[in-house]
Scaffold this active site. Structure first.
Site, PDB file in Angstrom:
ATOM      1  N   HIS A 229       0.847  -1.190   0.000  1.00 54.30           N
ATOM      2  CA  HIS A 229       0.000   0.000   0.000  1.00 54.30           C
ATOM      3  C   HIS A 229       0.884   1.241   0.000  1.00 54.30           C
ATOM      4  CE1 HIS A 229       1.118  -0.457   4.240  1.00 54.30           C
ATOM      5  NE2 HIS A 229       0.904   0.852   4.365  1.00 54.30           N
ATOM      6  N   ASP A 231       0.849   5.169   1.875  1.00 56.07           N
ATOM      7  CA  ASP A 231       0.180   5.784   3.021  1.00 56.07           C
ATOM      8  C   ASP A 231      -0.645   6.982   2.563  1.00 56.07           C
ATOM      9  OD1 ASP A 231       1.329   3.922   4.678  1.00 56.07           O
ATOM     10  OD2 ASP A 231       2.952   5.225   5.351  1.00 56.07           O
ATOM     11  N   HIS A 286       4.822   0.147   0.003  1.00 52.74           N
ATOM     12  CA  HIS A 286       5.536  -0.694   0.967  1.00 52.74           C
ATOM     13  C   HIS A 286       4.623  -1.766   1.532  1.00 52.74           C
ATOM     14  CE1 HIS A 286       3.744   2.765   3.044  1.00 52.74           C
ATOM     15  NE2 HIS A 286       3.636   1.989   4.108  1.00 52.74           N
ATOM     16  N   ARG A 296       6.907  -9.146  15.831  1.00 51.86           N
ATOM     17  CA  ARG A 296       7.383  -7.824  15.428  1.00 51.86           C
ATOM     18  C   ARG A 296       6.342  -6.766  15.789  1.00 51.86           C
ATOM     19  NH1 ARG A 296       7.050  -4.806  10.489  1.00 51.86           N
ATOM     20  NH2 ARG A 296       8.758  -3.310  10.387  1.00 51.86           N
TER      21      ARG A 296
HETATM   22  O1  LIG Z   1       5.107  -2.419  10.067  1.00 46.89           O
HETATM   23  C1  LIG Z   1       5.652  -1.824   9.149  1.00 46.89           C
HETATM   24  O2  LIG Z   1       6.859  -1.892   8.952  1.00 46.89           O
HETATM   25  C2  LIG Z   1       4.834  -1.006   8.186  1.00 46.89           C
HETATM   26  C3  LIG Z   1       3.624  -0.362   8.794  1.00 46.89           C
HETATM   27  C4  LIG Z   1       2.855   0.463   7.813  1.00 46.89           C
HETATM   28  O3  LIG Z   1       3.144   0.495   6.651  1.00 46.89           O
HETATM   29  C5  LIG Z   1       1.695   1.269   8.242  1.00 46.89           C
HETATM   30  O4  LIG Z   1       1.308   1.221   9.430  1.00 46.89           O
HETATM   31  O5  LIG Z   1       1.136   1.989   7.378  1.00 46.89           O
HETATM   32 FE   LIG Z   2       2.146   2.104   5.608  1.00 48.56          FE
END
Ligand SMILES: O=C(O)CCC(=O)C(=O)O
Ligand SMILES: [Fe+2]
Length: 370
Positions: A229, A231, A286, A296
């Site tokens: 996605h 942001d 990403h 994680r």
């Molecule tokens: O957990 C991650 O590394 C990415 C999180 C992410 O892309 C988001 O919260 O929009």
């Molecule tokens: Fe994100």
């Protein structure tokens, strides 16, 4: 308070899937519902040093602004060191986040996000666009965390609230600084941005805090932590602690892992800065992958302009050869558009096809809309 307005952005797009609240921590075998096939992603994972790594930028470097601008054009992402966010605050917020996700599922569900709401515990909103489920859980804070924290810990919510609020304050200052550095590198100052000069509360940027938890997964190669996605922010400040999982798409190469760098924060260019920069900055695509042994945790500070002001490509970046690529839209409206169109949201606000090197790298359907 302006941030309340982004919490209303999803009212028209309720999300209803209570059956999806599986306790991932107790599952020993990947259920079919969570099996993603590799065919669902056409990009390979590439290894550093086969491809250059995401730039690491020192905020104290006297050339920081230029380095940031360059990274935003080439990658749409960079790692930031010497950002001045104190190490103990980063550790504390991570501990509080982990404390939240380690609560029993029944307890977490007391703070469940309502179907048309934006804050609280739940699956990632983007999961509604996929047939397979994500190997993750999330908790979103907009404004004060108090109401939800009380539901999670009726007698012990203060520490969580204090830590989250201290973190929000620090992040806000850093996000503002970064936004002006990013825009500064394009020759834009506060004087060029109308809403930045408004006196009163609407000059304030808005923000949300997204806590993400990715439990250890019995079959990580076939699961997906967070699907690809971009942001829906101006910029995102991501604290990914010390466990790898974030991957960014490098056009023409594939998925590049962003290795945790001690003390660094990861900065993403979001869709709104892509719009403001008239396509000059890449809104980085990403995703988060999971692993077999380690739980994680990540924490994203999602920052944008005041939710109710129209944003559009900045006048200084527009001329006869570079017409505005996008029509004016508020952050609130954009969130609604994203909730409806997901990956095609930018296309739906585009008024002009890219030309002269202005490229929307995330757009698969480059249709001329205007
Ligand atoms: O957990 C991650 O590394 C990415 C999180 C992410 O892309 C988001 O919260 O929009
Ligand atoms: Fe994100």
């Amino acid at each position: 308070m302006p941030s309340r307005m982004i919490s209303h952005a999803f009212k028209a797009y309720p999300l209803n899937h209570p059956h999806k609240y599986l306790d991932l921590n107790s599952i020993k075998e990947l259920p079919e519902s969570h099996e993603w096939t590799s065919a669902s992603d056409e990009h390979p994972v590439v290894k550093v040093p086969n491809v250059k790594s995401v730039p690491i930028i020192d905020l104290n470097n006297k050339n920081a602004m230029d380095l940031i601008g360059h990274a935003c054009k080439k990658w749409g992402v960079f790692q930031l060191i010497n950002h001045n966010i104190c190490k103990s605050l980063l550790e504390d917020v991570e501990l509080e986040g982990k404390r939240l996700f380690s609560l029993p599922m029944q307890q977490k569900l007391k703070a469940a996000r309502s179907p048309d709401g934006a804050a609280g515990y739940g699956v990632a909103r983007i999961s509604s666009f996929f047939t397979k489920l994500l190997w993750s859980e999330g908790f979103t804070v907009i404004g004060s965390p108090l109401e939800h924290a009380r539901q999670l810990w009726p007698y012990d919510f203060q520490n969580f609230c204090d830590t989250i609020e201290a973190y929000q304050n620090q992040m806000k200052k850093l996000a503002e600084k970064l936004m002006w550095l990013m825009l500064g590198s394009l020759g834009i100052t506060k004087e060029d941005v109308k809403w930045a000069n408004n006196k009163g509360e609407s000059e304030e940027g808005c923000a949300a805090l997204q806590l993400n938890s990715y439990p250890a997964c019995p079959d990580p190669d076939r699961a997906m932590g967070l699907a690809p996605h971009t942001d829906s922010t101006a910029l995102t400040i991501l604290h990914q602690s010390n466990i790898s999982g974030l991957q960014v798409l490098r056009e023409g190469c594939g998925w590049v892992t962003v290795p945790p760098h001690p003390g660094a924060l990861v900065i993403h260019v979001g869709d709104l800065l892509h719009i403001l920069s008239n396509g000059l900055y890449i809104n980085v695509r990403h995703r988060a992958v999971v692993n077999r042994t380690q739980h994680r945790f990540s924490l994203a500070y999602l920052y944008g302009p005041p939710a109710d002001v129209k944003i559009s490509p900045l006048t200084k970046l527009v001329d006869h050869f570079h017409p505005p690529l996008y029509r004016p839209i508020t952050w609130s409206e954009y969130l609604g558009t994203k909730a409806k169109h997901f990956d095609n949201a930018l296309t739906s606000v585009r008024v002009c096809a890219p030309r002269n090197g202005f490229v929307d790298t995330n757009d698969n359907n480059s249709v001329k809309v205007g």
